[in-house]
Design a protein around this motif. Structure first.
Motif, PDB file in Angstrom:
ATOM      1  N   LYS A  20     -36.599  32.424 -50.458  1.00 39.25           N
ATOM      2  CA  LYS A  20     -37.684  31.728 -50.861  1.00 39.25           C
ATOM      3  C   LYS A  20     -37.916  29.865 -51.771  1.00 39.25           C
ATOM      4  N   GLU A  21     -37.124  30.205 -53.538  1.00 38.30           N
ATOM      5  CA  GLU A  21     -37.220  29.677 -53.714  1.00 38.30           C
ATOM      6  C   GLU A  21     -35.841  28.632 -53.142  1.00 38.30           C
ATOM      7  N   PHE A  22     -34.413  29.226 -52.459  1.00 36.49           N
ATOM      8  CA  PHE A  22     -33.755  28.654 -52.092  1.00 36.49           C
ATOM      9  C   PHE A  22     -33.735  28.067 -50.957  1.00 36.49           C
ATOM     10  N   ASN A  23     -34.344  28.234 -50.220  1.00 36.09           N
ATOM     11  CA  ASN A  23     -34.986  27.553 -48.820  1.00 36.09           C
ATOM     12  C   ASN A  23     -35.980  25.766 -49.074  1.00 36.09           C
ATOM     13  N   ARG A  24     -36.636  26.174 -49.951  1.00 37.42           N
ATOM     14  CA  ARG A  24     -37.494  24.801 -50.254  1.00 37.42           C
ATOM     15  C   ARG A  24     -35.974  24.142 -51.344  1.00 37.42           C
ATOM     16  N   VAL A  25     -34.857  24.389 -51.871  1.00 40.11           N
ATOM     17  CA  VAL A  25     -34.306  23.179 -52.198  1.00 40.11           C
ATOM     18  C   VAL A  25     -32.951  23.238 -51.875  1.00 40.11           C
ATOM     19  N   SER A  26     -32.563  23.666 -50.976  1.00 40.21           N
ATOM     20  CA  SER A  26     -31.066  23.426 -49.844  1.00 40.21           C
ATOM     21  C   SER A  26     -31.309  22.171 -49.788  1.00 40.21           C
ATOM     22  N   ALA A  27     -32.384  21.351 -49.273  1.00 38.90           N
ATOM     23  CA  ALA A  27     -31.876  19.868 -48.832  1.00 38.90           C
ATOM     24  C   ALA A  27     -31.421  18.943 -49.758  1.00 38.90           C
ATOM     25  N   CYS A  28     -31.915  19.578 -51.152  1.00 50.00           N
ATOM     26  CA  CYS A  28     -31.423  18.370 -51.981  1.00 50.00           C
ATOM     27  C   CYS A  28     -30.555  18.194 -52.301  1.00 50.00           C
TER      28      CYS A  28
END
Length: 107
Positions: free
Chosen positions: A55-63
């Motif tokens: 869940k956290e990875f999906n939140r920041v994957s576009a950074c």
């Protein structure tokens, strides 16, 4: 996380706080120093991503950078300075208004 990254390599924590190490040469002209910088940038991103849940990875994957990822996570879990101040004010107010109800014992 800060201590873990510093323990792994202090420069990795610097990348998280200050941003990626810059490489100005074209890829076909990279020096050993340029390769080391790229490697450290990749290690910082990899370590941070491996520590995150899906869940956290999906939140920041576009950074685009590790620093951007860290800032997004920090704001998500800690909030902005204004949010922190509001939380503190709210908790102080609750504490100041705390009192024993009628019929309640101290225990």
């Amino acid at each position: 996380m800060e201590y873990f990254l510093q323990g792994h390599d202090y420069q990795i924590w610097s990348i998280v706080e200050e941003g990626d190490l810059l490489v100005t040469n074209e890829k076909n002209q990279w020096t050993d120093d340029d390769r080391k910088k790229i490697s450290l940038n990749c290690k910082a991103e990899s370590i941070l991503c491996c520590a995150l849940s899906k869940k956290e990875f999906n939140r920041v994957s576009a950074c685009k950078s590790t620093m951007e990822m860290w800032e997004k996570l920090r704001i998500t879990y800690e909030g902005t300075d204004k949010v922190k101040e509001t939380r503190i004010d709210s908790l102080v107010t609750q504490y100041e208004r705390f009192q024993m109800q009628l019929g309640e014992s101290i225990t």
